[in-house]
Design a protein around this motif. Structure first.
Motif, mmCIF file in Angstrom:
data_model
loop_
_atom_site.group_PDB
_atom_site.id
_atom_site.type_symbol
_atom_site.label_atom_id
_atom_site.label_comp_id
_atom_site.label_asym_id
_atom_site.label_seq_id
_atom_site.Cartn_x
_atom_site.Cartn_y
_atom_site.Cartn_z
ATOM 1 N N THR A 9 61.800 55.505 121.334
ATOM 2 C CA THR A 9 60.728 54.707 120.524
ATOM 3 C C THR A 9 60.613 55.887 119.338
ATOM 4 N N ARG A 99 65.335 49.312 126.160
ATOM 5 C CA ARG A 99 65.482 48.264 125.518
ATOM 6 C C ARG A 99 64.197 47.990 124.735
ATOM 7 N N SER A 100 62.926 47.857 125.227
ATOM 8 C CA SER A 100 61.850 47.767 124.572
ATOM 9 C C SER A 100 61.536 48.571 123.481
ATOM 10 N N LEU A 103 61.731 47.209 119.697
ATOM 11 C CA LEU A 103 60.599 46.415 119.143
ATOM 12 C C LEU A 103 59.576 47.269 118.958
ATOM 13 N N TRP A 104 59.245 48.185 119.770
ATOM 14 C CA TRP A 104 58.075 49.060 119.579
ATOM 15 C C TRP A 104 58.359 49.856 118.476
ATOM 16 N N TRP A 155 52.740 41.934 116.641
ATOM 17 C CA TRP A 155 53.790 41.103 117.788
ATOM 18 C C TRP A 155 53.981 39.705 117.586
ATOM 19 N N TYR A 241 52.547 39.588 122.640
ATOM 20 C CA TYR A 241 53.401 40.492 123.351
ATOM 21 C C TYR A 241 54.378 39.867 124.525
ATOM 22 N N MET A 245 58.369 39.506 124.118
ATOM 23 C CA MET A 245 59.389 40.115 124.922
ATOM 24 C C MET A 245 60.134 39.132 125.713
ATOM 25 N N SER A 246 59.381 38.112 126.075
ATOM 26 C CA SER A 246 60.230 36.820 126.782
ATOM 27 C C SER A 246 61.524 36.349 125.850
ATOM 28 N N TYR A 248 62.744 38.040 123.315
ATOM 29 C CA TYR A 248 63.557 39.412 123.308
ATOM 30 C C TYR A 248 64.661 39.334 124.355
ATOM 31 N N ARG A 249 63.925 39.253 125.776
ATOM 32 C CA ARG A 249 65.029 39.423 126.733
ATOM 33 C C ARG A 249 66.127 38.149 126.786
#
Length: 253
Positions: A9, A99-100, A103-104, A155, A241, A245-246, A248-249
């Motif tokens: 990050t 992966r996250s 976005l962060w 977000w 959030y 994230m849903s 994004y996955r």
């Protein structure tokens, strides 16, 4: 895992911040509109508005700060959309990174950029006569509320940034968020509004956030407004959030 996430990050946030420093016009643009609103309402409409405050700029500033954040997050969606279309996400997936963290990095960049914009707006307000006897704890509380508000809206911005079909669609979502403070206690007391409008204004999130910040600036008791404001911010943050994230996955699967 946590160590890798923090490291990844940090690296990706530095990348996003470099993009900001190369195009400072984005920060300048996001501060121009809130400052223009502040000048307009203080020097044109301020004399005709009875806010019950000795200085209208003191009354107005909390709402202007929220407009500053709302206008700034559109660039988060814009930058995220460009990254999606450029194929950089596909390249990141081929690398051993969390992966996250992608976005962060955008979210933290938004936090830094909006902090700069908010500081600029406060400095202009000081030049216009804004004064506060609030101490350091109150200013820190205001900063905390604004940071939480920024995270929640950022977000939300991630969702159109990931799913929009065009650049205009990615940033257009921010317009209702910018308009929301106008139907709140940001510019005038809600008691002056017609019944249905007042009911909406009293129970929408911006009013409680504005009232809490205004009470902190004026060293008045914040009553339940601060808890309602925090509840709104945390609730929006959690839902946005999870939704982001849903999406994004699904995008990277």
């Amino acid at each position: 895992m946590t160590k890798h996430f923090l490291g990844d990050t940090a690296v990706l946030t530095r990348r996003s911040l470099r993009h900001i420093t190369r195009s400072l016009d984005t920060i300048i643009t996001t501060t121009i509109m809130p400052i223009a609103f502040m000048l307009l309402f203080v020097y044109v409409f301020g004399g005709a508005i009875n806010s019950g405050s000795d200085s209208y700029v003191n009354y107005l500033l909390p709402g202007i700060l929220l407009i500053t954040v709302a206008s700034g997050i559109s660039y988060t969606a814009f930058r995220l959309f460009l990254d999606m279309k450029s194929g950089i996400f596909e390249r990141f997936q081929s690398m051993p990174i969390t992966r996250s963290s992608v976005l962060w990095a955008h979210v933290l960049t938004s936090l830094v950029a909006n902090l700069i914009s908010v500081v600029v707006v406060v400095l202009v307000a000081l030049l216009m006569g804004f004064r506060s006897g609030a101490g350091v704890p109150a200013w820190l509380a205001v900063a905390g509320i604004l940071m939480l508000f920024t995270l929640a809206l950022t977000w939300i911005a991630v969702v159109p940034g990931l799913s929009a079909k065009s650049v205009d669609g990615a940033s257009a979502f921010s317009y209702p968020l910018i308009f929301l403070p106008f139907i709140s206690s940001a510019f005038v007391p809600t008691a002056t509004m017609p019944g249905p409008v007042r009911a909406f204004a009293d129970y929408q999130p911006v009013t409680s956030i504005v009232n809490a910040i205004r009470a902190l600036f004026t060293q008045q008791p914040v009553s339940n407004d601060i808890w309602i404001a925090l509840a709104w911010c945390v609730g929006i943050l959690i839902i946005a959030y999870a939704f982001a994230m849903s999406i994004y996955r699904r995008k990277i699967s």
